[in-house]
Design a protein around this motif. Sequence first.
Motif, PDB file in Angstrom:
ATOM      1  N   ARG A   6       0.850  -1.198   0.000  1.00  0.00           N
ATOM      2  CA  ARG A   6       0.000   0.000   0.000  1.00  0.00           C
ATOM      3  C   ARG A   6       0.875   1.233   0.000  1.00  0.00           C
ATOM      4  NH1 ARG A   6      -5.150   2.071   1.467  1.00  0.00           N
ATOM      5  NH2 ARG A   6      -4.876   4.068   2.496  1.00  0.00           N
ATOM      6  N   TYR A   7       0.812   1.934  -1.103  1.00  0.00           N
ATOM      7  CA  TYR A   7       1.548   3.183  -1.220  1.00  0.00           C
ATOM      8  C   TYR A   7       0.593   4.340  -0.976  1.00  0.00           C
ATOM      9  CZ  TYR A   7       5.240   0.408  -3.262  1.00  0.00           C
ATOM     10  OH  TYR A   7       6.214  -0.510  -3.457  1.00  0.00           O
ATOM     11  N   PRO A   8       1.097   5.426  -0.440  1.00  0.00           N
ATOM     12  CA  PRO A   8       0.212   6.566  -0.189  1.00  0.00           C
ATOM     13  C   PRO A   8      -0.301   7.154  -1.493  1.00  0.00           C
ATOM     14  CG  PRO A   8       2.498   7.132   0.265  1.00  0.00           C
ATOM     15  CD  PRO A   8       2.461   5.669  -0.012  1.00  0.00           C
ATOM     16  N   SER A   9      -1.514   7.596  -1.470  1.00  0.00           N
ATOM     17  CA  SER A   9      -2.123   8.214  -2.635  1.00  0.00           C
ATOM     18  C   SER A   9      -1.789   9.704  -2.656  1.00  0.00           C
ATOM     19  CB  SER A   9      -3.639   8.023  -2.595  1.00  0.00           C
ATOM     20  OG  SER A   9      -4.259   8.817  -3.584  1.00  0.00           O
ATOM     21  N   THR A  10      -1.288  10.152  -3.786  1.00  0.00           N
ATOM     22  CA  THR A  10      -0.969  11.576  -3.933  1.00  0.00           C
ATOM     23  C   THR A  10      -2.227  12.422  -3.856  1.00  0.00           C
ATOM     24  OG1 THR A  10       0.899  10.981  -5.328  1.00  0.00           O
ATOM     25  CG2 THR A  10       0.155  13.262  -5.423  1.00  0.00           C
ATOM     26  N   TRP A  11      -3.314  11.940  -4.446  1.00  0.00           N
ATOM     27  CA  TRP A  11      -4.556  12.703  -4.441  1.00  0.00           C
ATOM     28  C   TRP A  11      -5.139  12.827  -3.038  1.00  0.00           C
ATOM     29  CZ3 TRP A  11      -5.093  15.658  -8.314  1.00  0.00           C
ATOM     30  CH2 TRP A  11      -4.618  15.280  -9.562  1.00  0.00           C
ATOM     31  N   LEU A  12      -5.049  11.763  -2.265  1.00  0.00           N
ATOM     32  CA  LEU A  12      -5.549  11.843  -0.886  1.00  0.00           C
ATOM     33  C   LEU A  12      -4.690  12.784  -0.054  1.00  0.00           C
ATOM     34  CD1 LEU A  12      -6.626   8.211   0.053  1.00  0.00           C
ATOM     35  CD2 LEU A  12      -8.066  10.231  -0.221  1.00  0.00           C
ATOM     36  N   ALA A  13      -3.377  12.766  -0.278  1.00  0.00           N
ATOM     37  CA  ALA A  13      -2.494  13.678   0.458  1.00  0.00           C
ATOM     38  C   ALA A  13      -2.787  15.124   0.086  1.00  0.00           C
ATOM     39  CB  ALA A  13      -1.037  13.333   0.184  1.00  0.00           C
ATOM     40  N   LEU A  14      -3.002  15.394  -1.189  1.00  0.00           N
ATOM     41  CA  LEU A  14      -3.342  16.758  -1.616  1.00  0.00           C
ATOM     42  C   LEU A  14      -4.707  17.182  -1.092  1.00  0.00           C
ATOM     43  CD1 LEU A  14      -2.026  16.831  -5.288  1.00  0.00           C
ATOM     44  CD2 LEU A  14      -1.117  18.051  -3.311  1.00  0.00           C
ATOM     45  N   ALA A  15      -5.653  16.261  -1.079  1.00  0.00           N
ATOM     46  CA  ALA A  15      -6.974  16.576  -0.533  1.00  0.00           C
ATOM     47  C   ALA A  15      -6.889  16.848   0.963  1.00  0.00           C
ATOM     48  CB  ALA A  15      -7.947  15.440  -0.817  1.00  0.00           C
ATOM     49  N   TYR A  16      -6.010  16.135   1.654  1.00  0.00           N
ATOM     50  CA  TYR A  16      -5.820  16.375   3.081  1.00  0.00           C
ATOM     51  C   TYR A  16      -5.249  17.773   3.320  1.00  0.00           C
ATOM     52  CZ  TYR A  16      -3.931  16.050   7.789  1.00  0.00           C
ATOM     53  OH  TYR A  16      -3.639  16.299   9.094  1.00  0.00           O
ATOM     54  N   ILE A  17      -4.216  18.128   2.560  1.00  0.00           N
ATOM     55  CA  ILE A  17      -3.599  19.446   2.747  1.00  0.00           C
ATOM     56  C   ILE A  17      -4.589  20.555   2.391  1.00  0.00           C
ATOM     57  CG2 ILE A  17      -1.788  20.985   1.881  1.00  0.00           C
ATOM     58  CD1 ILE A  17      -0.008  18.485   1.621  1.00  0.00           C
ATOM     59  N   ALA A  18      -5.379  20.350   1.350  1.00  0.00           N
ATOM     60  CA  ALA A  18      -6.315  21.379   0.889  1.00  0.00           C
ATOM     61  C   ALA A  18      -7.704  21.219   1.503  1.00  0.00           C
ATOM     62  CB  ALA A  18      -6.413  21.334  -0.632  1.00  0.00           C
ATOM     63  N   PHE A  19      -7.833  20.481   2.598  1.00  0.00           N
ATOM     64  CA  PHE A  19      -9.150  20.248   3.201  1.00  0.00           C
ATOM     65  C   PHE A  19      -9.812  21.558   3.625  1.00  0.00           C
ATOM     66  CE2 PHE A  19     -12.038  19.119   6.671  1.00  0.00           C
ATOM     67  CZ  PHE A  19     -12.811  18.169   6.032  1.00  0.00           C
ATOM     68  N   GLY A  20      -9.055  22.464   4.243  1.00  0.00           N
ATOM     69  CA  GLY A  20      -9.611  23.748   4.673  1.00  0.00           C
ATOM     70  C   GLY A  20     -10.152  24.572   3.515  1.00  0.00           C
ATOM     71  N   PRO A  21      -9.353  24.806   2.466  1.00  0.00           N
ATOM     72  CA  PRO A  21      -9.886  25.549   1.325  1.00  0.00           C
ATOM     73  C   PRO A  21     -11.058  24.847   0.634  1.00  0.00           C
ATOM     74  CG  PRO A  21      -7.504  25.630   1.288  1.00  0.00           C
ATOM     75  CD  PRO A  21      -7.895  24.676   2.386  1.00  0.00           C
ATOM     76  N   LEU A  22     -11.068  23.516   0.639  1.00  0.00           N
ATOM     77  CA  LEU A  22     -12.203  22.808   0.051  1.00  0.00           C
ATOM     78  C   LEU A  22     -13.476  23.031   0.866  1.00  0.00           C
ATOM     79  CD1 LEU A  22     -10.488  19.440  -0.969  1.00  0.00           C
ATOM     80  CD2 LEU A  22     -11.280  21.262  -2.491  1.00  0.00           C
ATOM     81  N   ALA A  83      -2.212   7.452   5.041  1.00  0.00           N
ATOM     82  CA  ALA A  83      -1.709   6.122   5.393  1.00  0.00           C
ATOM     83  C   ALA A  83      -0.496   5.786   4.526  1.00  0.00           C
ATOM     84  CB  ALA A  83      -2.801   5.081   5.188  1.00  0.00           C
ATOM     85  N   GLY A  84       0.578   5.373   5.157  1.00  0.00           N
ATOM     86  CA  GLY A  84       1.767   4.977   4.437  1.00  0.00           C
ATOM     87  C   GLY A  84       2.753   6.084   4.132  1.00  0.00           C
ATOM     88  N   VAL A  85       2.506   7.282   4.613  1.00  0.00           N
ATOM     89  CA  VAL A  85       3.387   8.421   4.355  1.00  0.00           C
ATOM     90  C   VAL A  85       4.486   8.442   5.414  1.00  0.00           C
ATOM     91  CG1 VAL A  85       3.446  10.948   4.277  1.00  0.00           C
ATOM     92  CG2 VAL A  85       1.555   9.734   3.257  1.00  0.00           C
ATOM     93  N   SER A  86       5.662   8.892   5.035  1.00  0.00           N
ATOM     94  CA  SER A  86       6.765   8.983   5.988  1.00  0.00           C
ATOM     95  C   SER A  86       6.462  10.002   7.077  1.00  0.00           C
ATOM     96  CB  SER A  86       8.059   9.361   5.268  1.00  0.00           C
ATOM     97  OG  SER A  86       7.972  10.693   4.799  1.00  0.00           O
ATOM     98  N   ARG A  87       7.190   9.922   8.177  1.00  0.00           N
ATOM     99  CA  ARG A  87       6.959  10.832   9.306  1.00  0.00           C
ATOM    100  C   ARG A  87       7.187  12.289   8.926  1.00  0.00           C
ATOM    101  NH1 ARG A  87       5.932  11.631  14.353  1.00  0.00           N
ATOM    102  NH2 ARG A  87       7.238  12.866  15.735  1.00  0.00           N
ATOM    103  N   GLU A  88       8.221  12.557   8.144  1.00  0.00           N
ATOM    104  CA  GLU A  88       8.503  13.939   7.736  1.00  0.00           C
ATOM    105  C   GLU A  88       7.372  14.488   6.862  1.00  0.00           C
ATOM    106  OE1 GLU A  88      10.725  11.419   7.190  1.00  0.00           O
ATOM    107  OE2 GLU A  88      12.050  11.842   8.883  1.00  0.00           O
ATOM    108  N   ALA A  89       6.914  13.668   5.928  1.00  0.00           N
ATOM    109  CA  ALA A  89       5.806  14.098   5.071  1.00  0.00           C
ATOM    110  C   ALA A  89       4.525  14.269   5.891  1.00  0.00           C
ATOM    111  CB  ALA A  89       5.588  13.089   3.947  1.00  0.00           C
ATOM    112  N   TRP A  90       4.320  13.382   6.891  1.00  0.00           N
ATOM    113  CA  TRP A  90       3.151  13.476   7.759  1.00  0.00           C
ATOM    114  C   TRP A  90       3.161  14.807   8.512  1.00  0.00           C
ATOM    115  CZ3 TRP A  90      -0.515   9.542   9.300  1.00  0.00           C
ATOM    116  CH2 TRP A  90      -1.303   9.887  10.386  1.00  0.00           C
ATOM    117  N   MET A  91       4.308  15.168   9.083  1.00  0.00           N
ATOM    118  CA  MET A  91       4.405  16.403   9.866  1.00  0.00           C
ATOM    119  C   MET A  91       4.223  17.638   8.979  1.00  0.00           C
ATOM    120  SD  MET A  91       4.609  15.284  12.855  1.00  0.00           S
ATOM    121  CE  MET A  91       4.959  16.743  13.779  1.00  0.00           C
ATOM    122  N   PHE A  92       4.833  17.616   7.786  1.00  0.00           N
ATOM    123  CA  PHE A  92       4.665  18.739   6.876  1.00  0.00           C
ATOM    124  C   PHE A  92       3.205  18.877   6.448  1.00  0.00           C
ATOM    125  CE2 PHE A  92       4.134  20.159   2.500  1.00  0.00           C
ATOM    126  CZ  PHE A  92       4.582  21.460   2.622  1.00  0.00           C
TER     127      PHE A  92
END
Length: 122
Positions: A6-22, A83-92
């Motif tokens: 299971r690799y992290p989804s780029t779209w889910l990560a972008l949706a997570y970061i942009a959740f507020g503007p959405l 899910a599946g994102v590194s700790r540094e990417a998670w914190m950022f």
Amino acid sequence: MTIRARYPSTWLALAYIAFGPLVWAACHGLLYAAHWLLCVLLVRDILTAGAIHGVLLIIATVCAIILSLTIRCPDALAQFMLAGVSREAWMFSRSAMRLLAALSLFGVVAAGAAVLALPVCG
């Protein structure tokens, strides 16, 4: 049969970061659609003006609560979307999402204040 990791989804990560503007965009869409619909359907008098203000303030309040909860508890959403994102990417991602959600919260509060300041169906 091969089992893929299971690799992290780029779209889910972008949706997570942009959740507020959405949420902010959805709030504005709901406010404008509800305002238009209520002004078209309801007769304009003092009682319906108060009802229209009430409905629009409820929409803005619900959006503000969603954004406040997102800022306060970002990990609840992150566990599903990162899910599946590194700790540094998670914190950022968490920091970026909280910043954008806080800025979006100011936009939702400003939209709620504009509901009170502007005429209802003028």
